[in-house]
Design a protein around this motif. Structure first.
Motif, PDB file in Angstrom:
ATOM      1  N   CYS A  86       0.825  -1.213   0.000  1.00  0.00           N
ATOM      2  CA  CYS A  86       0.000   0.000   0.000  1.00  0.00           C
ATOM      3  C   CYS A  86       0.856   1.258   0.000  1.00  0.00           C
ATOM      4  N   LEU A  87       1.935   1.237   0.774  1.00  0.00           N
ATOM      5  CA  LEU A  87       2.799   2.420   0.852  1.00  0.00           C
ATOM      6  C   LEU A  87       3.454   2.716  -0.489  1.00  0.00           C
ATOM      7  N   LYS A  88       3.755   1.689  -1.250  1.00  0.00           N
ATOM      8  CA  LYS A  88       4.357   1.881  -2.571  1.00  0.00           C
ATOM      9  C   LYS A  88       3.485   2.795  -3.427  1.00  0.00           C
ATOM     10  N   TRP A  89       2.192   2.526  -3.491  1.00  0.00           N
ATOM     11  CA  TRP A  89       1.308   3.319  -4.353  1.00  0.00           C
ATOM     12  C   TRP A  89       0.921   4.636  -3.703  1.00  0.00           C
ATOM     13  N   GLN A  90       0.860   4.676  -2.391  1.00  0.00           N
ATOM     14  CA  GLN A  90       0.620   5.941  -1.708  1.00  0.00           C
ATOM     15  C   GLN A  90       1.753   6.922  -2.002  1.00  0.00           C
ATOM     16  N   ALA A  91       2.977   6.452  -1.893  1.00  0.00           N
ATOM     17  CA  ALA A  91       4.128   7.314  -2.174  1.00  0.00           C
ATOM     18  C   ALA A  91       4.169   7.712  -3.645  1.00  0.00           C
ATOM     19  N   TYR A  92       3.870   6.776  -4.529  1.00  0.00           N
ATOM     20  CA  TYR A  92       3.920   7.064  -5.971  1.00  0.00           C
ATOM     21  C   TYR A  92       2.945   8.175  -6.338  1.00  0.00           C
ATOM     22  N   LEU A  93       1.735   8.124  -5.803  1.00  0.00           N
ATOM     23  CA  LEU A  93       0.755   9.171  -6.086  1.00  0.00           C
ATOM     24  C   LEU A  93       1.216  10.517  -5.539  1.00  0.00           C
ATOM     25  N   LYS A  94       1.881  10.478  -4.396  1.00  0.00           N
ATOM     26  CA  LYS A  94       2.411  11.724  -3.837  1.00  0.00           C
ATOM     27  C   LYS A  94       3.547  12.274  -4.700  1.00  0.00           C
ATOM     28  N   PHE A  95       4.383  11.394  -5.214  1.00  0.00           N
ATOM     29  CA  PHE A  95       5.469  11.844  -6.086  1.00  0.00           C
ATOM     30  C   PHE A  95       4.913  12.565  -7.313  1.00  0.00           C
ATOM     31  N   LEU A  96       3.784  12.085  -7.820  1.00  0.00           N
ATOM     32  CA  LEU A  96       3.187  12.681  -9.013  1.00  0.00           C
ATOM     33  C   LEU A  96       2.334  13.909  -8.697  1.00  0.00           C
ATOM     34  N   ARG A  97       2.231  14.237  -7.426  1.00  0.00           N
ATOM     35  CA  ARG A  97       1.439  15.392  -6.988  1.00  0.00           C
ATOM     36  C   ARG A  97      -0.033  15.241  -7.358  1.00  0.00           C
ATOM     37  N   ILE A  98      -0.533  14.024  -7.347  1.00  0.00           N
ATOM     38  CA  ILE A  98      -1.961  13.795  -7.584  1.00  0.00           C
ATOM     39  C   ILE A  98      -2.666  13.858  -6.238  1.00  0.00           C
ATOM     40  N   PRO A  99      -3.574  14.802  -6.030  1.00  0.00           N
ATOM     41  CA  PRO A  99      -4.241  14.920  -4.725  1.00  0.00           C
ATOM     42  C   PRO A  99      -5.192  13.743  -4.479  1.00  0.00           C
ATOM     43  N   PHE A 100      -5.191  13.249  -3.259  1.00  0.00           N
ATOM     44  CA  PHE A 100      -6.090  12.156  -2.896  1.00  0.00           C
ATOM     45  C   PHE A 100      -6.224  12.116  -1.378  1.00  0.00           C
ATOM     46  N   VAL A 101      -7.245  11.424  -0.922  1.00  0.00           N
ATOM     47  CA  VAL A 101      -7.437  11.216   0.507  1.00  0.00           C
ATOM     48  C   VAL A 101      -7.270   9.733   0.796  1.00  0.00           C
ATOM     49  N   THR A 102      -6.898   9.413   2.019  1.00  0.00           N
ATOM     50  CA  THR A 102      -6.674   8.024   2.402  1.00  0.00           C
ATOM     51  C   THR A 102      -7.760   7.563   3.369  1.00  0.00           C
TER      52      THR A 102
END
Length: 349
Positions: A86-102
């Motif tokens: 889960c952390l892999k994709w959470q970090a990846y989305l953050k790297f791309l600056r795509i806003p999201f909520v968890t």
């Protein structure tokens, strides 16, 4: 009409009759028995469409939502997931600056049976629009679509390998340098997916004691585990249910699944050998990173950085009560990997 014609005219109905009789006999052989036919006529088989997500799941129609392993406080504070996948994709989305909520979740709530999964924001921010859940295997492709065609054009114009996804770009001609980079990416990714993951699973689930024959370095698996009690039990089991019997069943399933995964690669589980392999894997990753800030000399962290961070952050997280730290020792010797993890935490978490 000729005599031959009359004969042919008389034989034709007989041939048709014989064929009809044969077909009738076949139908009788394969016909559904009358009682069963009446049953299905009354209660026909119906294939229903796939179930929608439960309505009790929190809805954020105007935001992208990542459902993953989180604690309640962790999700509210946008903390890092305690699960590597889960952390892999959470970090990846953050790297791309795509806003999201968890949102904290579990495998039973996932449409695919595994976390993470992502619910994109509804078109036009309308709650009535049905949103299709995106499994982890499609998050990378989805994120590329979100970034837009403009970034795709820039990536194509540069004509370099997209090491963020471990795939080549869309150019028809692929030079030898790009191919070599792609092969290196796949090779180093295998270190994470096998050697380091195996060591992580062993450390988290099993408590291993050496047998009397040290040269063979054989290990037996016990049901009690220091790391299992301090990390796996509270995070993966106790947070799911308060029923003691269900907790015992889930603990057994978790250990059995971990043991089965390790036995797929070897007839026996030599835990010390697994730890030794993880140490070598960290050393190889450390050599690959070198003095660069990101892997493969990229200007910003990408999917491979997220894959490495998914393990280094969990292993080095002081908030997790690791009791057995055999993997940690090998990781902490790689100072650049420790610094890599520290930079990501400071910049994105």
């Amino acid at each position: 009409m000729t005599e031959d014609g009359n004969v042919a005219h008389e034989n034709k109905p007989r041939s048709s009759q014989n064929q009809a009789s044969s077909q009738s006999q076949l139908r009788q052989w394969f016909a559904t028995p009358a009682p069963i036919k009446r049953l299905f006529d009354r209660f026909p088989l119906v294939t229903y469409p796939s179930n929608e997500l439960p309505h009790r799941i929190p809805r954020y129609p105007d935001k992208h939502v990542l459902y993953a392993f989180f604690t309640e406080d962790g999700a509210r504070n946008d903390a890092a997931s305690f699960n590597p996948g889960c952390l892999k994709w959470q970090a990846y989305l953050k790297f791309l600056r795509i806003p999201f909520v968890t949102v904290p979740s579990n495998n039973h709530a996932s449409p695919s049976g595994a976390l993470p999964f992502l619910l994109p924001a509804s078109v036009g921010s309308s709650a009535s629009v049905t949103t299709t859940a995106i499994p982890s295997s499609r998050i990378q492709r989805w994120s590329r679509d979100v970034l837009g065609q403009k970034q795709e054009n820039v990536r194509h114009s540069k004509g370099h390998q997209d090491v963020h996804g471990g795939q080549m770009d869309g150019n028809e001609a692929v030079d030898s340098e790009d191919l070599e980079k792609h092969m290196r990416y796949e090779a180093y990714l295998a270190l994470l997916d096998h050697r380091i993951r195996n060591a992580y699973v062993s450390l988290l689930v099993f408590w291993c004691m050496p047998q009397p024959d040290p040269p063979l370095q054989l290990y037996s698996l016990y049901l009690s585990s220091s790391n299992f009690a301090s990390i796996a039990q509270p995070l993966y089991i106790d947070s799911t249910t308060s029923n003691t019997l269900v907790r015992l069943a889930l603990a057994h399933q978790l250990r059995a699944a971990a043991q089965s995964e390790l036995l797929k690669q070897s007839a026996t589980i030599d835990v010390q050998a697994i730890y030794n392999e993880s140490d070598k894997a960290f050393e190889a990753l450390s050599e690959l990173l070198g003095e660069e800030e990101n892997f493969f000399r990229e200007a910003r962290p990408g999917l491979f950085d997220a894959s490495v961070f998914a393990y280094t952050n969990i292993l080095l997280d002081e908030g997790l009560e690791w009791k057995d730290k055999r993997i940690h020792e090998g990781l902490q010797k790689c100072e650049n990997l420790v610094a890599h993890r520290r930079r990501i935490v400071k910049a994105y978490f």
